[in-house]
Scaffold this motif. Structure first.
Motif, short mmCIF file in Angstrom:
data_model
loop_
_atom_site.label_atom_id
_atom_site.label_comp_id
_atom_site.label_asym_id
_atom_site.label_seq_id
_atom_site.Cartn_x
_atom_site.Cartn_y
_atom_site.Cartn_z
N VAL A 48 -37.22 -17.88 -65.68
CA VAL A 48 -38.27 -17.10 -65.01
C VAL A 48 -37.67 -16.19 -63.95
CG1 VAL A 48 -40.32 -17.27 -63.55
CG2 VAL A 48 -40.06 -18.81 -65.50
N LEU A 49 -36.68 -16.71 -63.21
CA LEU A 49 -36.02 -15.89 -62.18
C LEU A 49 -35.36 -14.67 -62.80
CD1 LEU A 49 -35.00 -15.51 -59.24
CD2 LEU A 49 -33.03 -16.93 -59.85
N GLY A 50 -34.63 -14.87 -63.90
CA GLY A 50 -33.98 -13.74 -64.56
C GLY A 50 -34.98 -12.73 -65.08
N LEU A 51 -36.07 -13.21 -65.70
CA LEU A 51 -37.10 -12.29 -66.20
C LEU A 51 -37.77 -11.53 -65.06
CD1 LEU A 51 -38.89 -14.40 -68.98
CD2 LEU A 51 -37.57 -12.29 -69.29
N ALA A 52 -38.01 -12.22 -63.93
CA ALA A 52 -38.67 -11.56 -62.80
C ALA A 52 -37.81 -10.42 -62.27
CB ALA A 52 -38.95 -12.58 -61.70
N ILE A 53 -36.52 -10.65 -62.15
CA ILE A 53 -35.63 -9.59 -61.64
C ILE A 53 -35.54 -8.44 -62.65
CG2 ILE A 53 -33.27 -9.04 -60.99
CD1 ILE A 53 -33.03 -11.88 -59.90
N TYR A 54 -35.38 -8.78 -63.93
CA TYR A 54 -35.21 -7.75 -64.96
C TYR A 54 -36.49 -6.94 -65.18
CZ TYR A 54 -34.62 -5.75 -69.62
OH TYR A 54 -34.57 -4.89 -70.68
N LEU A 55 -37.62 -7.63 -65.34
CA LEU A 55 -38.87 -6.94 -65.64
C LEU A 55 -39.43 -6.20 -64.43
CD1 LEU A 55 -40.62 -9.65 -67.85
CD2 LEU A 55 -39.49 -7.54 -68.60
N THR B 161 -51.00 -5.49 -61.33
CA THR B 161 -51.74 -6.50 -62.10
C THR B 161 -51.23 -6.66 -63.52
OG1 THR B 161 -53.39 -4.81 -62.63
CG2 THR B 161 -53.85 -6.26 -60.75
N ALA B 162 -50.23 -5.84 -63.90
CA ALA B 162 -49.62 -5.97 -65.22
C ALA B 162 -48.16 -6.39 -65.13
CB ALA B 162 -49.73 -4.65 -66.00
N SER B 163 -47.63 -6.52 -63.93
CA SER B 163 -46.22 -6.83 -63.74
C SER B 163 -45.98 -8.33 -63.76
CB SER B 163 -45.74 -6.24 -62.41
OG SER B 163 -44.44 -6.72 -62.09
N PHE B 164 -45.11 -8.77 -64.66
CA PHE B 164 -44.72 -10.18 -64.71
C PHE B 164 -44.13 -10.62 -63.38
CE2 PHE B 164 -41.48 -13.40 -65.38
CZ PHE B 164 -42.13 -14.35 -66.15
N THR B 165 -43.33 -9.77 -62.77
CA THR B 165 -42.65 -10.11 -61.53
C THR B 165 -43.64 -10.38 -60.40
OG1 THR B 165 -40.80 -8.71 -62.19
CG2 THR B 165 -40.92 -9.33 -59.87
N ILE B 166 -44.57 -9.47 -60.21
CA ILE B 166 -45.54 -9.63 -59.11
C ILE B 166 -46.50 -10.78 -59.38
CG2 ILE B 166 -47.55 -8.54 -58.04
CD1 ILE B 166 -46.01 -5.98 -57.89
N LEU B 167 -46.96 -10.92 -60.62
CA LEU B 167 -47.92 -11.96 -60.93
C LEU B 167 -47.31 -13.35 -60.79
CD1 LEU B 167 -49.70 -10.32 -63.99
CD2 LEU B 167 -50.69 -10.74 -61.73
N VAL B 168 -46.10 -13.53 -61.27
CA VAL B 168 -45.45 -14.84 -61.15
C VAL B 168 -45.16 -15.16 -59.69
CG1 VAL B 168 -43.30 -16.09 -61.62
CG2 VAL B 168 -44.48 -14.91 -63.47
N LEU C 228 -42.70 -8.68 -72.04
CA LEU C 228 -42.02 -7.40 -72.26
C LEU C 228 -42.98 -6.26 -72.53
CD1 LEU C 228 -39.06 -8.67 -74.49
CD2 LEU C 228 -39.07 -8.23 -72.02
N SER C 229 -44.20 -6.57 -72.96
CA SER C 229 -45.18 -5.51 -73.24
C SER C 229 -46.58 -6.00 -72.88
CB SER C 229 -45.12 -5.09 -74.70
OG SER C 229 -45.34 -6.22 -75.54
N PRO C 230 -46.86 -6.18 -71.60
CA PRO C 230 -48.19 -6.62 -71.19
C PRO C 230 -49.22 -5.52 -71.41
CG PRO C 230 -46.89 -6.03 -69.27
CD PRO C 230 -45.97 -5.95 -70.46
N PRO C 231 -50.50 -5.86 -71.50
CA PRO C 231 -51.53 -4.84 -71.73
C PRO C 231 -51.61 -3.86 -70.57
CG PRO C 231 -52.53 -6.95 -71.17
CD PRO C 231 -51.07 -7.21 -71.40
N ALA C 232 -51.98 -2.61 -70.90
CA ALA C 232 -52.06 -1.57 -69.88
C ALA C 232 -53.22 -1.82 -68.91
CB ALA C 232 -52.21 -0.20 -70.53
N ASN C 233 -54.30 -2.44 -69.40
CA ASN C 233 -55.46 -2.74 -68.57
C ASN C 233 -55.70 -4.25 -68.55
OD1 ASN C 233 -56.18 0.04 -67.96
ND2 ASN C 233 -56.80 0.18 -70.12
N PRO C 234 -54.95 -5.00 -67.74
CA PRO C 234 -55.09 -6.45 -67.75
C PRO C 234 -56.45 -6.89 -67.22
CG PRO C 234 -53.72 -5.73 -65.92
CD PRO C 234 -53.97 -4.52 -66.77
N LEU C 235 -56.88 -8.04 -67.71
CA LEU C 235 -58.17 -8.60 -67.32
C LEU C 235 -58.04 -9.32 -65.98
CD1 LEU C 235 -61.14 -9.40 -67.99
CD2 LEU C 235 -60.18 -11.43 -69.12
N THR C 236 -58.96 -9.04 -65.08
CA THR C 236 -59.05 -9.78 -63.82
C THR C 236 -60.48 -10.29 -63.66
OG1 THR C 236 -59.56 -7.77 -62.57
CG2 THR C 236 -57.23 -8.43 -62.71
N LEU C 237 -60.61 -11.36 -62.90
CA LEU C 237 -61.91 -11.98 -62.69
C LEU C 237 -62.43 -11.70 -61.29
CD1 LEU C 237 -61.28 -15.49 -64.31
CD2 LEU C 237 -62.32 -13.48 -65.37
#
Length: 503
Positions: free
Chosen positions: A135-142, A151-158, A422-431
């Motif tokens: 997860v650390l490696g993905l957060a830095i890379y992504l 709201t679509a960034s793996f790094t910020i969300l994690v 690697l390819s999250p949706p452009a308009n992510p769902l939020t509640l």
């Protein structure tokens, strides 16, 4: 002059029933003989006050600590704040009637043994740390290569939903799992370490400075909105952490200098689930907050106060009053030198540091007053050390109030980012959390303070031999807790706003 232990007997003659001439003997005997009944009445009173207060505020459109817009209270704010402070004061008064030491000790020593974990703990640690490293490696890379929408960034969300919100919740509700997941410890375990001995005189001051620095960076720089900036910050934190752990050894570094590890260790003291002697055990929540080995240095007290202050500060600057305060101070500092943003950063920093000093000073002075009121031979520093763990319950309540709505709101977006990093949706769902979440935020704050009141009460009865002295010793700390309560509830009552002048 401080009294000797024998001098405290003048306070306990009545409560211990040593003399028939005491006019309050019958009352004291009743207090001793009806502990379980009084504790039941105390619990019912706490719940009734809490439900009445939260329902009143919810009916008046109470607020959350998020940056979203909030309605103003329909009830007078002074009544709202006075009721919250009175709730804590009343709970302290009611708690003082529980005077049976054996019963208090029984509650804090009670445990329910669970399954043994020795057989699968080591594999779990390696799997957990391997997952953490991934997860650390993905957060830095992504953070650099992935989408720059927060709201679509793996790094910020994690980072925000998992590490900042979810894991602390799991820690003070279900036990500390950070040693299992810590990616930096997993990396360091593969490297040669221990080139220097960690200086004992530093204690945990590096962790205090590290926590305050992380909060300051989160406020001043756009690490919570720009994934690239967050990746750079994570990379820098990783470099410092790995270098420090290699230099002084992982045990010394993560025990004393790493702010994240120290944070999870302290929050773990609140949890009802513990791992001891190779077994999982279940205790009453907050039972370990009376442990004399939990806080052993002034730096530990400073760290606990930092946990409370950073949530108070981040809540305040995201309100309309906080934004107006910043704008006013920035305009007053306009003397023709420096850009507006530079002056704003200076104002944010001064408020952050000065507020922390006030919070820390108020608590430390409560220790001084407690010693003066009791005339005990125990030093003010020792009293401050023993009562400080109770503040961890307050910090846990603040954290729940601050991050529950955020975790619920961004949980669908987090799931999408995890499933497709690697390819999250452009308009992510939020509640959008339901309206009753507003009452929950207030309830979390009050429940945290109620647990803190009880922990302080139990600590006093462990620390002092006299019952009356134990009760008197709590008064300064109760006043500080009431002050913390009123400030936090006041912040909850303010309309939200975006902090000005920040990128």
């Amino acid at each position: 002059m401080p009294s000797s232990p024998d001098s405290n007997t003048t306070y306990e003659r009545c409560s211990e029933g040593h003399t028939q001439s005491c006019p309050e003997l019958n009352l004291c005997n009743w207090l001793v003989s009806n502990t379980k009944f009084r504790l039941f009445i105390l619990f019912v009173t706490w719940v009734s006050i809490l439900i009445l207060f939260t329902e009143t505020v919810a009916a008046g459109n109470g607020m959350t600590l998020s940056k979203q817009s909030r309605d103003t209270l329909a009830i007078p704010r002074w009544l709202y704040l006075a009721t919250g402070g009175a709730t804590i004061g009343a709970s302290a008064l009611l708690t003082s009637f529980v005077t049976d030491r054996a019963f208090i000790r029984y509650l804090h020593n009670w445990s329910l043994p669970g399954p043994r974990v020795n057989d699968w703990w080591t594999p779990l640690v390696w799997v957990g740390r391997g997952l953490g490293i991934l997860v650390l490696g993905l957060a830095i890379y992504l953070g650099v290569t992935g989408p720059q929408l927060p709201t679509a960034s793996f790094t910020i969300l994690v980072t925000s939903v998992v590490v900042r919100a979810g894991l602390p919740m799991l820690t003070y509700l279900g036990g500390n799992l950070w040693p299992v997941l810590n990616p930096w410890r997993g990396i360091v375990s593969l490297l040669p370490t221990g080139y220097r001995t960690y200086p004992e005189e530093l204690a945990r001051w590096p962790a205090v400075g590290g926590l305050l620095l992380l909060v300051w960076l989160e406020v001043i720089f756009p690490v919570s909105t720009i994934p690239t900036a967050l990746s750079i910050a994570i990379l820098g934190y990783s470099a410092v952490t790995i270098a420090g752990a290699v230099l002084v050894g992982p045990d010394a570094w993560f025990e004393n200098a790493d702010p994240i590890s120290v944070l999870f260790r302290f929050f773990g003291a609140v949890a009802p689930v513990k791992r001891r002697d190779g077994k999982l055990t279940v205790k009453l929540p907050g039972s370990d907050l009376t442990d004399s080995d939990l806080i052993t240095d002034t730096s530990d007290v400073a760290f606990v106060i930092a946990l409370i202050w950073e949530l108070t500060y981040s809540g305040f600057i995201t309100t309309g009053t906080g934004a107006a305060t910043i704008e006013t101070l920035v305009s007053l500092s306009n003397i023709g030198v420096g850009a507006v943003q530079t002056r704003a950063i200076l104002i944010y920093t001064l408020l952050f540091v000065s507020g922390y000093v006030v919070f820390f000073g108020a608590y430390w002075y409560a220790g001084v007053l407690s010693r003066r009121r009791t005339g005990t031979y125990i030093t003010a520093k020792r009293i401050a050390f023993r009562f400080a763990p109770s503040l961890l319950a307050i910090a846990a309540g603040y954290h729940l109030a601050h991050y529950t709505g955020l975790a619920v709101s961004l949980s669908p977006a987090l799931w999408m980012a995890i499933v497709s990093p690697l390819s999250p949706p452009a308009n992510p769902l939020t509640l959008s959390p339901p309206g009753w979440f507003e009452g929950l935020s207030i309830a979390y704050v009050l429940v945290g303070h109620l647990f803190a009141i009880w922990a302080a009460h139990a600590t006093a009865y462990e620390l002092f031999s006299s019952r009356l002295v134990a009760i008197r010793s709590q008064y300064p700390f109760v006043v500080v807790m009431i002050g913390y309560t009123v400030i936090s509830l006041w912040i909850l009552s303010l309309p939200g706003a975006t902090p000005p002048y920040l990128p």
